[in-house]
Design a protein around this motif. Structure first.
Motif, PDB file in Angstrom:
ATOM      1  N   LEU A 132     114.595 -52.906  46.899  1.00  0.00           N
ATOM      2  CA  LEU A 132     113.497 -53.844  47.164  1.00  0.00           C
ATOM      3  C   LEU A 132     113.559 -54.370  48.600  1.00  0.00           C
ATOM      4  CD1 LEU A 132     113.326 -55.930  43.860  1.00  0.00           C
ATOM      5  CD2 LEU A 132     111.733 -54.174  44.650  1.00  0.00           C
ATOM      6  N   ALA A 133     114.780 -54.592  49.095  1.00  0.00           N
ATOM      7  CA  ALA A 133     114.922 -55.122  50.455  1.00  0.00           C
ATOM      8  C   ALA A 133     114.514 -54.103  51.504  1.00  0.00           C
ATOM      9  CB  ALA A 133     116.371 -55.568  50.687  1.00  0.00           C
ATOM     10  N   ARG A 134     114.577 -52.810  51.151  1.00  0.00           N
ATOM     11  CA  ARG A 134     114.226 -51.761  52.115  1.00  0.00           C
ATOM     12  C   ARG A 134     112.746 -51.409  52.093  1.00  0.00           C
ATOM     13  NH1 ARG A 134     118.476 -49.050  49.616  1.00  0.00           N
ATOM     14  NH2 ARG A 134     117.027 -47.405  48.976  1.00  0.00           N
ATOM     15  N   LYS A 135     112.006 -52.019  51.181  1.00  0.00           N
ATOM     16  CA  LYS A 135     110.580 -51.711  51.099  1.00  0.00           C
ATOM     17  C   LYS A 135     109.844 -52.182  52.355  1.00  0.00           C
ATOM     18  CE  LYS A 135     108.192 -52.353  47.426  1.00  0.00           C
ATOM     19  NZ  LYS A 135     107.558 -52.951  46.240  1.00  0.00           N
ATOM     20  N   LYS A 136     108.830 -51.450  52.714  1.00  0.00           N
ATOM     21  CA  LYS A 136     108.018 -51.835  53.857  1.00  0.00           C
ATOM     22  C   LYS A 136     107.394 -53.203  53.603  1.00  0.00           C
ATOM     23  CE  LYS A 136     104.186 -50.254  56.766  1.00  0.00           C
ATOM     24  NZ  LYS A 136     103.164 -49.205  56.977  1.00  0.00           N
ATOM     25  N   GLY A 137     107.496 -54.069  54.582  1.00  0.00           N
ATOM     26  CA  GLY A 137     106.927 -55.405  54.443  1.00  0.00           C
ATOM     27  C   GLY A 137     107.882 -56.443  53.908  1.00  0.00           C
ATOM     28  N   ALA A 167     118.750 -60.246  48.754  1.00  0.00           N
ATOM     29  CA  ALA A 167     118.369 -58.844  48.894  1.00  0.00           C
ATOM     30  C   ALA A 167     117.829 -58.283  47.580  1.00  0.00           C
ATOM     31  CB  ALA A 167     119.566 -58.031  49.367  1.00  0.00           C
ATOM     32  N   ALA A 168     118.428 -58.669  46.469  1.00  0.00           N
ATOM     33  CA  ALA A 168     117.988 -58.178  45.169  1.00  0.00           C
ATOM     34  C   ALA A 168     116.582 -58.665  44.821  1.00  0.00           C
ATOM     35  CB  ALA A 168     118.972 -58.618  44.083  1.00  0.00           C
ATOM     36  N   GLN A 169     116.158 -59.767  45.442  1.00  0.00           N
ATOM     37  CA  GLN A 169     114.820 -60.315  45.198  1.00  0.00           C
ATOM     38  C   GLN A 169     113.802 -59.868  46.248  1.00  0.00           C
ATOM     39  OE1 GLN A 169     113.733 -62.173  42.523  1.00  0.00           O
ATOM     40  NE2 GLN A 169     115.719 -61.591  41.676  1.00  0.00           N
ATOM     41  N   GLY A 170     114.163 -58.889  47.067  1.00  0.00           N
ATOM     42  CA  GLY A 170     113.189 -58.306  47.985  1.00  0.00           C
ATOM     43  C   GLY A 170     113.172 -58.873  49.378  1.00  0.00           C
ATOM     44  N   LEU A 171     114.111 -59.747  49.720  1.00  0.00           N
ATOM     45  CA  LEU A 171     114.258 -60.206  51.097  1.00  0.00           C
ATOM     46  C   LEU A 171     115.234 -59.287  51.828  1.00  0.00           C
ATOM     47  CD1 LEU A 171     114.579 -64.038  50.404  1.00  0.00           C
ATOM     48  CD2 LEU A 171     112.594 -62.896  51.408  1.00  0.00           C
ATOM     49  N   ARG A 172     115.196 -59.312  53.154  1.00  0.00           N
ATOM     50  CA  ARG A 172     116.107 -58.471  53.952  1.00  0.00           C
ATOM     51  C   ARG A 172     116.974 -59.386  54.809  1.00  0.00           C
ATOM     52  NH1 ARG A 172     115.584 -52.789  55.370  1.00  0.00           N
ATOM     53  NH2 ARG A 172     117.661 -52.180  56.112  1.00  0.00           N
ATOM     54  N   PRO A 173     118.096 -59.901  54.250  1.00  0.00           N
ATOM     55  CA  PRO A 173     118.924 -60.838  55.020  1.00  0.00           C
ATOM     56  C   PRO A 173     119.826 -60.137  56.032  1.00  0.00           C
ATOM     57  CG  PRO A 173     119.745 -60.632  52.758  1.00  0.00           C
ATOM     58  CD  PRO A 173     118.555 -59.733  52.871  1.00  0.00           C
ATOM     59  N   TYR A 174     119.798 -60.643  57.262  1.00  0.00           N
ATOM     60  CA  TYR A 174     120.691 -60.190  58.325  1.00  0.00           C
ATOM     61  C   TYR A 174     121.625 -61.357  58.634  1.00  0.00           C
ATOM     62  CZ  TYR A 174     117.560 -56.218  59.153  1.00  0.00           C
ATOM     63  OH  TYR A 174     116.807 -55.076  59.019  1.00  0.00           O
ATOM     64  N   LYS A 206     112.079 -56.849  65.822  1.00  0.00           N
ATOM     65  CA  LYS A 206     111.705 -55.498  66.251  1.00  0.00           C
ATOM     66  C   LYS A 206     111.985 -54.490  65.155  1.00  0.00           C
ATOM     67  CE  LYS A 206     112.469 -52.151  69.968  1.00  0.00           C
ATOM     68  NZ  LYS A 206     113.196 -51.889  71.250  1.00  0.00           N
ATOM     69  N   ARG A 207     113.104 -54.664  64.465  1.00  0.00           N
ATOM     70  CA  ARG A 207     113.478 -53.735  63.394  1.00  0.00           C
ATOM     71  C   ARG A 207     112.547 -53.876  62.192  1.00  0.00           C
ATOM     72  NH1 ARG A 207     118.459 -52.725  59.827  1.00  0.00           N
ATOM     73  NH2 ARG A 207     119.171 -50.656  60.500  1.00  0.00           N
ATOM     74  N   ALA A 208     112.098 -55.105  61.925  1.00  0.00           N
ATOM     75  CA  ALA A 208     111.247 -55.355  60.762  1.00  0.00           C
ATOM     76  C   ALA A 208     109.761 -55.182  61.069  1.00  0.00           C
ATOM     77  CB  ALA A 208     111.492 -56.770  60.243  1.00  0.00           C
ATOM     78  N   GLU A 420     112.326 -68.211  46.675  1.00  0.00           N
ATOM     79  CA  GLU A 420     110.881 -68.280  46.449  1.00  0.00           C
ATOM     80  C   GLU A 420     110.168 -68.811  47.687  1.00  0.00           C
ATOM     81  OE1 GLU A 420     108.995 -67.062  43.979  1.00  0.00           O
ATOM     82  OE2 GLU A 420     110.921 -66.165  43.406  1.00  0.00           O
ATOM     83  N   TRP A 421     110.776 -69.813  48.322  1.00  0.00           N
ATOM     84  CA  TRP A 421     110.156 -70.392  49.514  1.00  0.00           C
ATOM     85  C   TRP A 421     110.138 -69.356  50.640  1.00  0.00           C
ATOM     86  CZ3 TRP A 421     111.330 -71.439  54.593  1.00  0.00           C
ATOM     87  CH2 TRP A 421     110.476 -72.343  55.264  1.00  0.00           C
ATOM     88  N   LEU A 422     111.226 -68.643  50.840  1.00  0.00           N
ATOM     89  CA  LEU A 422     111.285 -67.633  51.895  1.00  0.00           C
ATOM     90  C   LEU A 422     110.285 -66.494  51.631  1.00  0.00           C
ATOM     91  CD1 LEU A 422     115.160 -67.467  52.392  1.00  0.00           C
ATOM     92  CD2 LEU A 422     113.490 -68.218  54.108  1.00  0.00           C
ATOM     93  N   LYS A 423     110.157 -66.077  50.394  1.00  0.00           N
ATOM     94  CA  LYS A 423     109.219 -65.012  50.069  1.00  0.00           C
ATOM     95  C   LYS A 423     107.767 -65.445  50.286  1.00  0.00           C
ATOM     96  CE  LYS A 423     110.036 -62.521  46.383  1.00  0.00           C
ATOM     97  NZ  LYS A 423     110.399 -62.168  44.981  1.00  0.00           N
TER      98      LYS A 423
END
Length: 425
Positions: A132-137, A167-174, A206-208, A420-423
């Motif tokens: 989910l974290a690797r999905k576009k968007g 990450a499991a909820q679809g965010l991409r944390p760095y 830039k990566r995202a 939820e807030w971040l999404k």
């Protein structure tokens, strides 16, 4: 042909905690031993007793009972019992510390890939292995921990990892891993570190292919306020977890830090850094008896339990922090804690005053009510109607500073609303 030597088992690094150990042991010994000295002043017929030395009202019944015991049970009976109790307590503290130091559990989670470096700072991509974290968007989030403690508390175990839950909820944390200051970084001030965050944020965006959200924990939150003030168009949302801002809002328990701050800043100037044991002494000053209490409780746990395992991992995190660069130590001890420049809108980063009221970025401020490291009133300054962030949501949590990220209630009370807030950004 001779057989090769058998493989040697991997050597575990000897634990040094709880740091500084002499201070913890000395606090306990001096306090408990003082009760024996006090008894010499208050017992009947003592050669050093002082009739004019009044027994504190709270202790009067105890002293009276002890004197009665001496009168009926024989001289020295109470004194012998007191010595046995002091020895028992010291043994229990020492046994608890040894049980921790010798515990077989060590953190074994596999680290995510490093995708960026600058000096000893690197970015870890916690979304690299989650579909989910690797999905576009997927929303990228730059996660900034404190400079004082390492980042592992946000990824303590597979079950208690805020970063893996994001990450499991679809965010991409760095995740920003500050590392330990190298020779160049020992000369860094806060502007240098915020500038490094700026470069990390540019890389993530830039990566995202879109703006990233920024999340800061503890001192990392304070740094991200400066980042949002300097780069408002690059930050999609600002989540602040127990981020200190008004350092004079509640000074309960911070007396030692306030009084010793200038001296410690001079020490950091000379040494080039503020050593880990000095930093741990500041945490000790908030509750000098914390180590005695928690290692006594730890000794009573099933040493093979999840509770004991998590205690050990948390202690390792607390005791293995990096030193603080000398100029940063001075800015924090004298500027933040001494002069409260943040709350006075006098904190200058990269030549600009950092004024929260001018920041329009949507923000979430999470305030744990049981926080003793960052008093709730200090963090609440960022939601003040007159001087706080303009577009802000406040979330009060019945948790502690560390409990908000690793306790049994953290997932429901803190992680889920944060995610939820971040999404929603």
């Amino acid at each position: 042909m001779p057989l090769p030597p058998p493989p040697q088992p991997p050597q575990q690094i000897m634990r040094l905690g709880p740091r500084p150990l002499p201070l913890h042991l000395g606090t306990a010994l001096m306090t408990w031993a003082s009760s024996e000295n006090a008894w010499q002043l208050w017992k009947r017929d003592s050669p050093i007793s002082n009739p004019d030395s009044a027994v504190p009202e709270l202790l009067a019944p105890v002293v009276a009972e002890a004197n009665a015991l001496e009168a009926t049970g024989g001289a020295g009976r109470f004194e012998a019992s007191l010595r046995r109790e002091i020895a028992r307590r010291m043994d229990r503290l020492a046994d608890g510390v040894l049980a921790y130091r010798q515990h077989p559990v060590h953190r074994t989670l596999e680290e995510p890939p490093t995708v960026w470096r600058d000096g000893n700072t690197r970015l870890l991509d916690f979304g690299a292995t989650h579909r989910l974290a690797r999905k576009k968007g997927a929303r990228a989030v730059l996660v900034v921990p404190s400079l004082i403690n390492r980042w592992e508390v946000l990824d303590l175990t597979a079950e208690k990892s805020l970063l893996r839950a994001m990450a499991a909820q679809g965010l991409r944390p760095y995740l920003v891993d500050w590392g330990s200051p190298n020779e160049q970084e020992r000369h860094f001030d806060l502007t240098a570190y915020v500038s490094r965050l700026d470069r990390a944020l540019a890389f993530v965006a830039k990566r995202a292919h879109r703006r990233a959200a920024v999340m800061g924990y503890c001192m990392g939150g304070t740094l991200t306020v400066a980042l949002a003030a300097l780069r408002p168009r690059r930050v999609a949302g600002l989540a602040l977890l127990a981020a200190p801002w008004d350092f004079h809002a509640d000074t309960t328990g911070h007396g030692f830090l306030l009084s010793a701050g200038p001296l410690l800043a001079d020490l950091a100037d000379r040494a080039g850094e503020l050593p880990v044991d000095i930093l741990q002494t500041l945490f000790w000053s908030l509750d000098p008896w914390l180590a005695v209490k928690k290692f006594g409780r730890f000794l009573g746990l099933d040493q093979g339990s999840d509770q004991a395992r998590e205690f050990v991992l948390l202690e390792d995190w607390l005791n293995e922090g990096p030193p603080l660069a000398g100029p940063v130590a001075r800015e924090c001890l004298v500027g933040w804690y001494g002069n409260n420049v943040t709350a006075a809108n006098q904190w200058v980063v990269a030549g600009r005053s950092i004024v929260p009221r001018k920041i329009k970025t949507p923000a979430l401020v999470m305030i744990p009510s049981g926080d003793r490291i960052v008093p709730p009133r200090s963090a609440a300054a960022l939601v003040d109607a007159r001087r706080g962030l303009r577009n802000v949501t406040r979330l009060d949590l019945p948790l502690g500073h560390i409990g908000m990220v690793v306790s049994s209630r953290a997932r429901r009370l803190a992680w889920e609303p944060l995610i939820e807030w971040l999404k929603a950004r």
